[in-house]
Design a protein around this motif. Structure first.
Motif, PDB file in Angstrom:
ATOM      1  N   MET A   1       0.822  -1.209   0.000  1.00  0.00           N
ATOM      2  CA  MET A   1       0.000   0.000   0.000  1.00  0.00           C
ATOM      3  C   MET A   1       0.862   1.266   0.000  1.00  0.00           C
ATOM      4  O   MET A   1       0.471   2.300  -0.520  1.00  0.00           O
ATOM      5  CB  MET A   1      -0.966  -0.006   1.197  1.00  0.00           C
ATOM      6  CG  MET A   1      -2.003  -1.109   1.140  1.00  0.00           C
ATOM      7  SD  MET A   1      -2.991  -1.104  -0.385  1.00  0.00           S
ATOM      8  CE  MET A   1      -2.355  -2.542  -1.246  1.00  0.00           C
ATOM      9  N   SER A   2       2.065   1.177   0.606  1.00  0.00           N
ATOM     10  CA  SER A   2       2.990   2.314   0.579  1.00  0.00           C
ATOM     11  C   SER A   2       3.266   2.745  -0.856  1.00  0.00           C
ATOM     12  O   SER A   2       3.357   3.933  -1.157  1.00  0.00           O
ATOM     13  CB  SER A   2       4.330   1.933   1.212  1.00  0.00           C
ATOM     14  OG  SER A   2       4.170   1.574   2.553  1.00  0.00           O
TER      15      SER A   2
ATOM     16  N   LEU B   1       0.267   4.494  -2.482  1.00  0.00           N
ATOM     17  CA  LEU B   1       0.187   5.896  -2.042  1.00  0.00           C
ATOM     18  C   LEU B   1       1.258   6.761  -2.708  1.00  0.00           C
ATOM     19  O   LEU B   1       1.083   7.958  -2.873  1.00  0.00           O
ATOM     20  CB  LEU B   1       0.354   5.981  -0.525  1.00  0.00           C
ATOM     21  CG  LEU B   1      -0.816   5.436   0.287  1.00  0.00           C
ATOM     22  CD1 LEU B   1      -0.416   5.266   1.740  1.00  0.00           C
ATOM     23  CD2 LEU B   1      -2.032   6.331   0.172  1.00  0.00           C
ATOM     24  N   ALA B   2       2.376   6.144  -3.080  1.00  0.00           N
ATOM     25  CA  ALA B   2       3.470   6.926  -3.663  1.00  0.00           C
ATOM     26  C   ALA B   2       3.416   7.004  -5.195  1.00  0.00           C
ATOM     27  O   ALA B   2       3.900   7.965  -5.769  1.00  0.00           O
ATOM     28  CB  ALA B   2       4.812   6.335  -3.230  1.00  0.00           C
TER      29      ALA B   2
ATOM     30  N   VAL C   1       0.526   5.936  -7.460  1.00  0.00           N
ATOM     31  CA  VAL C   1      -0.714   6.015  -8.241  1.00  0.00           C
ATOM     32  C   VAL C   1      -1.001   7.443  -8.657  1.00  0.00           C
ATOM     33  O   VAL C   1      -0.870   8.376  -7.867  1.00  0.00           O
ATOM     34  CB  VAL C   1      -1.894   5.409  -7.447  1.00  0.00           C
ATOM     35  CG1 VAL C   1      -3.232   5.814  -8.057  1.00  0.00           C
ATOM     36  CG2 VAL C   1      -1.778   3.890  -7.442  1.00  0.00           C
ATOM     37  N   GLN C   2      -1.336   7.612  -9.931  1.00  0.00           N
ATOM     38  CA  GLN C   2      -1.698   8.937 -10.454  1.00  0.00           C
ATOM     39  C   GLN C   2      -3.197   8.961 -10.731  1.00  0.00           C
ATOM     40  O   GLN C   2      -3.955   9.440  -9.936  1.00  0.00           O
ATOM     41  CB  GLN C   2      -0.914   9.227 -11.739  1.00  0.00           C
ATOM     42  CG  GLN C   2       0.599   9.153 -11.572  1.00  0.00           C
ATOM     43  CD  GLN C   2       1.150  10.373 -10.859  1.00  0.00           C
ATOM     44  OE1 GLN C   2       0.545  11.422 -10.888  1.00  0.00           O
ATOM     45  NE2 GLN C   2       2.299  10.227 -10.218  1.00  0.00           N
ATOM     46  N   GLU C   3      -3.550   8.444 -11.912  1.00  0.00           N
ATOM     47  CA  GLU C   3      -4.957   8.503 -12.309  1.00  0.00           C
ATOM     48  C   GLU C   3      -5.586   7.110 -12.394  1.00  0.00           C
ATOM     49  O   GLU C   3      -6.729   6.994 -12.805  1.00  0.00           O
ATOM     50  CB  GLU C   3      -5.074   9.158 -13.693  1.00  0.00           C
ATOM     51  CG  GLU C   3      -4.529  10.570 -13.766  1.00  0.00           C
ATOM     52  CD  GLU C   3      -5.482  11.576 -13.127  1.00  0.00           C
ATOM     53  OE1 GLU C   3      -6.690  11.366 -13.204  1.00  0.00           O
ATOM     54  OE2 GLU C   3      -4.994  12.555 -12.540  1.00  0.00           O
TER      55      GLU C   3
ATOM     56  N   GLN D   1      -7.009  -1.806   5.347  1.00  0.00           N
ATOM     57  CA  GLN D   1      -6.265  -0.656   4.819  1.00  0.00           C
ATOM     58  C   GLN D   1      -6.201  -0.645   3.286  1.00  0.00           C
ATOM     59  O   GLN D   1      -5.929   0.388   2.682  1.00  0.00           O
ATOM     60  CB  GLN D   1      -4.850  -0.612   5.421  1.00  0.00           C
ATOM     61  CG  GLN D   1      -4.820  -0.382   6.917  1.00  0.00           C
ATOM     62  CD  GLN D   1      -5.671   0.790   7.374  1.00  0.00           C
ATOM     63  OE1 GLN D   1      -5.874   1.753   6.638  1.00  0.00           O
ATOM     64  NE2 GLN D   1      -6.198   0.723   8.580  1.00  0.00           N
TER      65      GLN D   1
ATOM     66  N   ARG E   1      -9.163   1.469   2.478  1.00  0.00           N
ATOM     67  CA  ARG E   1      -8.843   2.852   2.854  1.00  0.00           C
ATOM     68  C   ARG E   1      -7.892   3.497   1.843  1.00  0.00           C
ATOM     69  O   ARG E   1      -8.054   4.652   1.471  1.00  0.00           O
ATOM     70  CB  ARG E   1      -8.148   2.887   4.218  1.00  0.00           C
ATOM     71  CG  ARG E   1      -9.032   2.656   5.353  1.00  0.00           C
ATOM     72  CD  ARG E   1      -9.458   3.993   5.974  1.00  0.00           C
ATOM     73  NE  ARG E   1     -10.362   3.723   7.068  1.00  0.00           N
ATOM     74  CZ  ARG E   1     -11.661   3.963   7.026  1.00  0.00           C
ATOM     75  NH1 ARG E   1     -12.208   4.526   5.988  1.00  0.00           N
ATOM     76  NH2 ARG E   1     -12.421   3.667   8.057  1.00  0.00           N
ATOM     77  N   THR E   2      -6.875   2.734   1.467  1.00  0.00           N
ATOM     78  CA  THR E   2      -5.896   3.259   0.508  1.00  0.00           C
ATOM     79  C   THR E   2      -6.588   3.606  -0.809  1.00  0.00           C
ATOM     80  O   THR E   2      -6.361   4.677  -1.377  1.00  0.00           O
ATOM     81  CB  THR E   2      -4.767   2.232   0.269  1.00  0.00           C
ATOM     82  OG1 THR E   2      -4.151   1.932   1.522  1.00  0.00           O
ATOM     83  CG2 THR E   2      -3.714   2.753  -0.690  1.00  0.00           C
TER      84      THR E   2
ATOM     85  N   GLU F   1      -9.644   4.402  -1.196  1.00  0.00           N
ATOM     86  CA  GLU F   1     -10.461   5.596  -0.947  1.00  0.00           C
ATOM     87  C   GLU F   1      -9.607   6.871  -1.033  1.00  0.00           C
ATOM     88  O   GLU F   1      -9.972   7.838  -1.694  1.00  0.00           O
ATOM     89  CB  GLU F   1     -11.093   5.489   0.450  1.00  0.00           C
ATOM     90  CG  GLU F   1     -11.963   6.682   0.793  1.00  0.00           C
ATOM     91  CD  GLU F   1     -12.326   6.740   2.267  1.00  0.00           C
ATOM     92  OE1 GLU F   1     -11.959   5.812   3.025  1.00  0.00           O
ATOM     93  OE2 GLU F   1     -12.967   7.725   2.666  1.00  0.00           O
ATOM     94  N   MET F   2      -8.442   6.844  -0.382  1.00  0.00           N
ATOM     95  CA  MET F   2      -7.576   8.026  -0.369  1.00  0.00           C
ATOM     96  C   MET F   2      -7.106   8.402  -1.778  1.00  0.00           C
ATOM     97  O   MET F   2      -6.909   9.557  -2.095  1.00  0.00           O
ATOM     98  CB  MET F   2      -6.331   7.777   0.497  1.00  0.00           C
ATOM     99  CG  MET F   2      -6.620   7.693   1.959  1.00  0.00           C
ATOM    100  SD  MET F   2      -7.504   9.142   2.554  1.00  0.00           S
ATOM    101  CE  MET F   2      -8.593   8.350   3.714  1.00  0.00           C
ATOM    102  N   MET F   3      -6.900   7.381  -2.610  1.00  0.00           N
ATOM    103  CA  MET F   3      -6.376   7.626  -3.951  1.00  0.00           C
ATOM    104  C   MET F   3      -7.480   7.762  -5.002  1.00  0.00           C
ATOM    105  O   MET F   3      -7.194   7.753  -6.201  1.00  0.00           O
ATOM    106  CB  MET F   3      -5.419   6.491  -4.355  1.00  0.00           C
ATOM    107  CG  MET F   3      -4.261   6.266  -3.401  1.00  0.00           C
ATOM    108  SD  MET F   3      -3.373   7.788  -2.978  1.00  0.00           S
ATOM    109  CE  MET F   3      -2.438   8.055  -4.479  1.00  0.00           C
ATOM    110  N   ASP F   4      -8.727   7.863  -4.557  1.00  0.00           N
ATOM    111  CA  ASP F   4      -9.879   7.977  -5.467  1.00  0.00           C
ATOM    112  C   ASP F   4      -9.954   6.818  -6.455  1.00  0.00           C
ATOM    113  O   ASP F   4     -10.296   7.005  -7.621  1.00  0.00           O
ATOM    114  CB  ASP F   4      -9.843   9.307  -6.246  1.00  0.00           C
ATOM    115  CG  ASP F   4      -9.964  10.507  -5.325  1.00  0.00           C
ATOM    116  OD1 ASP F   4     -10.808  10.452  -4.417  1.00  0.00           O
ATOM    117  OD2 ASP F   4      -9.205  11.478  -5.494  1.00  0.00           O
TER     118      ASP F   4
ATOM    119  N   ARG G   1     -18.435   3.801   0.845  1.00  0.00           N
ATOM    120  CA  ARG G   1     -17.648   4.726   0.026  1.00  0.00           C
ATOM    121  C   ARG G   1     -17.876   4.542  -1.471  1.00  0.00           C
ATOM    122  O   ARG G   1     -17.131   5.102  -2.276  1.00  0.00           O
ATOM    123  CB  ARG G   1     -16.144   4.526   0.290  1.00  0.00           C
ATOM    124  CG  ARG G   1     -15.721   4.554   1.722  1.00  0.00           C
ATOM    125  CD  ARG G   1     -15.813   5.959   2.284  1.00  0.00           C
ATOM    126  NE  ARG G   1     -15.195   6.070   3.576  1.00  0.00           N
ATOM    127  CZ  ARG G   1     -15.812   5.943   4.740  1.00  0.00           C
ATOM    128  NH1 ARG G   1     -17.097   5.668   4.776  1.00  0.00           N
ATOM    129  NH2 ARG G   1     -15.171   6.088   5.885  1.00  0.00           N
TER     130      ARG G   1
END
Lengths: 122, 140
Positions: free
Chosen positions: A35-36, A39-40, A42-44, A56, A59-60, A62-65, A88
Motif C-alpha cells: 500500500m505504501s 500511495l506513492a 498512483v496517479q490517475e 487498509q 482505505r488506501t 479511498e484516499m487515492m480515489d 464509500r
C-alpha cells in the motif's frame, strides 16, 4: 474498459458495489501488494489489483480515489472491508487468477494501453 | 488567520483496522468545502501516511487541521520514541517498521518522502523518548 468487461475477463466475483459494475469504466490500473507504493505511485489509475487482504486496502483505494479493488489469487474481503467499501461506493471483486495473469489479460484486452495493446513498448 | 477553521482529532494507537478513519473524515470535509481535487488528494495522502505512521510507530497521537482560504496546515503530534536520524528517515526505502507492519502492506520507507512530496512546506521536530511533531502546509 467497462467494469462488467473486467469482471468477465477475470471471471470475478463481486463482493461490494454490485450496482456500480454496470455503470463504471476504468482506463488504467495499478497492481501491488504494497500500500505504501500505491500511495506513492498512483496517479490517475482508477483500479487496484492486490493480493493483500486487510481493511487498509479499501482505505488506501479511498484516499487515492480508486473506485475498484480486485483481490487476486482467490483472496476475498471480510465483512468489515465490504461494509467500508459499500459506504464509500467502492467496488470489490475477487478472482482466482494470479496478479500476473490478471494484469496480463487486462492489458492484452486494452486496459491502460490507450488501445495499443500488443504493440512493442520499446 | 482569523477566518480559519480549526479541528483537532485524537488518533487511537491500538487499532490498525481503524487507522485512516480521520483521513477519510477530513477528505470528506474538504470535498464539501469545494476545494480543488488536487489539493484534496495531496492532503489525503499526507494525512493517511501520517495516521498510519502514528499507529505503527508512536502509539497514536493528535492531528490538528487548520483550513484558511490560502492553505491547509496539518500538525501531527505524538509522544512516541522519536526519529533518531531524520536524514535517513527521509530517504526512500529506509524503514524501521517491523515485519508485522510490512506484512500489512506498509513500512516500505515511502511515508516521509511521500509526505514531503505532497506538501509545500514540512517541518519535523523530534526528540528521542519524548515524541515527534510534524508540521506541514499544503497551499491552495
Amino acid at each position: 474498459m467497462k467494469l462488467a468487461k473486467v469482471q468477465e475477463l477475470l471471471d470475478a466475483k463481486i463482493h461490494a458495489g454490485a450496482e456500480l459494475v454496470g455503470q463504471l469504466e476504468v482506463k488504467d490500473a495499478f497492481g501491488s501488494d504494497l500500500m505504501s507504493d500505491v500511495l506513492a505511485f498512483v496517479q490517475e489509475q482508477g483500479m487496484l489489483l492486490t493480493g493483500l487482504r486487510n481493511s487498509q486496502v479499501v482505505r488506501t483505494a479511498e484516499m487515492m480515489d480508486m473506485q475498484v479493488v480486485v483481490f487476486v489469487r482467490g483472496k476475498e474481503p471480510d465483512e468489515e472491508m465490504v461494509s467500508v467499501a459499500e459506504e464509500r461506493n467502492i467496488v470489490l471483486m475477487s478472482t482466482e487468477m494470479t496478479m500476473f495473469t490478471s494484469c496480463g489479460i487486462l492489458y492484452k484486452n486494452g486496459l491502460g494501453t490507450d488501445g495499443k495493446a500488443g504493440e512493442s513498448l520499446v | 488567520m482569523s477566518n480559519g477553521m480549526k479541528f483537532r482529532y485524537p488518533v487511537d494507537g491500538n487499532d490498525f483496522t481503524r487507522a485512516g478513519e480521520i483521513s477519510s473524515k477530513v477528505k470528506k470535509q474538504l470535498k464539501q468545502l469545494g476545494l480543488p481535487p488536487e489539493v484534496i488528494r495531496r492532503v489525503a495522502i499526507i494525512m493517511y501516511e501520517a495516521e498510519i505512521n502514528m499507529v505503527i510507530h508512536a502509539n497514536g497521537g493528535t492531528i490538528d487541521v487548520e483550513i484558511t482560504p490560502e492553505q491547509i496546515r496539518l500538525v501531527f503530534s505524538d509522544t512516541g520514541p522519536g526519529i533518531p536520524d531524520i536524514e535517513k528517515a527521509m530517504q526512500e526505502g529506509f524503514s524501521t517498521a517491523s515485519h508485522e507492519v510490512r506484512e500489512l502492506g506498509f513500512g516500505a520507507g515511502m511515508g516521509l518522502p511521500n509526505m514531503k512530496k505532497n506538501s509545500d512546506e514540512m517541518k519535523i521536530d523530534t526528540r528521542i523518548g519524548v515524541g515527534t511533531i510534524m508540521d506541514l502546509i499544503v497551499k491552495i
